[in-house]
Design an enzyme around this catalytic site. Structure first.
Site, PDB file in Angstrom:
ATOM      1  NE  ARG A 238      27.230   8.651  -1.187  1.00  0.00           N
ATOM      2  CZ  ARG A 238      27.141   7.673  -0.283  1.00  0.00           C
ATOM      3  NH1 ARG A 238      27.534   6.445  -0.575  1.00  0.00           N
ATOM      4  NH2 ARG A 238      26.651   7.920   0.921  1.00  0.00           N
ATOM      5  CD  GLU A 267      23.179   5.033  -6.035  1.00  0.00           C
ATOM      6  OE1 GLU A 267      24.394   5.142  -6.311  1.00  0.00           O
ATOM      7  OE2 GLU A 267      22.752   4.747  -4.914  1.00  0.00           O
ATOM      8  CG  HIS A 285      24.245   2.644  -2.749  1.00  0.00           C
ATOM      9  ND1 HIS A 285      24.236   3.995  -2.951  1.00  0.00           N
ATOM     10  CD2 HIS A 285      25.025   2.459  -1.650  1.00  0.00           C
ATOM     11  CE1 HIS A 285      24.968   4.602  -2.032  1.00  0.00           C
ATOM     12  NE2 HIS A 285      25.461   3.682  -1.226  1.00  0.00           N
TER      13      HIS A 285
HETATM   14  C1  DGY Z   1      26.852   5.249   3.313  1.00  0.00           C
HETATM   15  O1  DGY Z   1      26.704   5.025   4.513  1.00  0.00           O
HETATM   16  O2  DGY Z   1      27.241   6.325   2.891  1.00  0.00           O
HETATM   17  C2  DGY Z   1      26.547   4.133   2.400  1.00  0.00           C
HETATM   18  O3  DGY Z   1      26.727   4.470   1.075  1.00  0.00           O
HETATM   19  C3  DGY Z   1      25.157   3.598   2.635  1.00  0.00           C
HETATM   20  O4  DGY Z   1      25.218   2.281   2.259  1.00  0.00           O
END
Ligand code: DGY
Length: 324
Positions: A238, A267, A285
């Site tokens: 993240r 983001e 992402h």
């Molecule tokens: C998640 O599942 O948390 C991913 O970041 C989505 O791609």
């Protein structure tokens, strides 16, 4: 009366049909986040919500959804959901763990190889007509085989990345909240290190922690300062785990060799200056973005929603305490 649900993103046809057989399903058909005002208006009479990681499921939204009985997130990370607020209202929340492990680990490794061998930069140069001749010391990257990989966050995805590193004869070290079983360390050929030592020794640092209060800016100026000038940072977890401003400054100053990012602190906005750097790879992402994985994630989120609305414990519930 058929119970109403809201699906805030596009799902595969067969998954949406399965939901529509049981519920009165309103859904977003385009591949874009549902606009906030529309989301708040739409959720008012819904009992089930199948949401995307781009939806902020907070106090405001919950107060607009007095009938809500189940929240199924399409994603393993659930920092977009105020789980405490949902729990206080007795609403189960689920995520989609496991099914995206291999795809995300593949992407982390893709980024590792691509940043080390300047793949994206090379492609840009060729397209710009700058490939005029071969020469022995032109366009050198760095070797991956035999190097040291530091994995921060040794959950499912971290372990899958470690497994891939074995095929490249890399030395793998990891840091995690708690040490994994020694049999797992042996299987993965991964040794536990303190965060400081890992940062000091690694040629590649790959992040695999969830976003929570303790991991926000886990990698900041001090941590980047511990890395080798020849090291690369890879983030598929993240964005806010990294202080992007500190990373930008370090990259501009040549304090580390490069970074490959799939996620961003603000983001989808980027810290101004990042796109000007050649030693950075920026992806939108896409860690779990394969047809196979996203299809599995959608089906899993739907199963969770159905279970939760049928009064059963959803298989991937995050807050099982709502049932006690
Ligand atoms: C998640 O599942 O948390 C991913 O970041 C989505 O791609």
């Amino acid at each position: 009366m058929t119970r109403k649900i809201l699906v805030t993103g596009r799902l595969p046809g067969e998954v949406l049909s399965a939901l529509a057989e049981q519920f009165d399903a309103a859904s977003q058909h385009e591949d874009r986040p549902m606009e906030r005002r529309r989301l708040l208006d739409a959720v008012g009479d819904k009992e089930g919500l199948l949401c995307m990681i781009t939806d902020s499921i907070d106090e405001e939204l919950l107060s607009h959804a007095p009938r809500l009985k189940m929240i199924a997130n399409l994603g393993v990370g659930y920092n977009n959901i105020d789980v405490r607020a949902a729990t206080a209202r007795g609403i189960p929340v689920s995520n989609t763990p496991g099914v995206l492990t291999e795809a995300t680990a593949d992407l982390a490794f893709t980024l590792l190889l691509a940043i080390a061998r300047r793949v994206v930069e090379g492609d840009r140069r060729v397209r710009a007509g700058e490939f005029r001749f071969w020469a022995p010391f032109l366009f050198l990257g760095r070797e991956v085989s035999g190097k040291t990989l530091g994995i921060i966050g040794m959950g499912r995805i971290g372990k899958a990345v470690a497994q891939r590193a074995r095929g490249f004869d890399m030395s793998v070290m990891y840091h995690n909240r708690s040490r994994i079983e020694s049999s797992e360390e042996d299987r993965l050929g991964a040794g536990y290190e303190s965060m400081e030592e890992l940062l000091r020794k690694s040629d590649f640092v790959s992040l695999h922690v969830p976003l929570m209060a303790e991991t926000r800016h886990l990698i900041g100026r001090r941590e980047i300062g511990l890395m080798k000038p020849s090291a690369y940072l890879i983030n598929t977890s993240r964005g806010p785990v990294v202080d992007e401003q500190a990373l930008l400054a370090a990259l501009q100053a040549g304090q580390i060799a490069g970074a490959a990012l799939d996620v961003y602190e603000h983001e989808p906005a980027l810290t101004p200056g990042l796109t000007l750097l050649d030693n950075v790879i920026l992806l939108p992402h896409v860690g779990s973005a394969t047809l196979e994985t996203r299809t599995l994630m959608a089906a899993m989120a739907a199963r969770n929603l159905i279970a939760g609305l049928s009064g059963q414990t959803p298989p991937n519930v995050i807050n099982p305490e709502v049932f006690s």
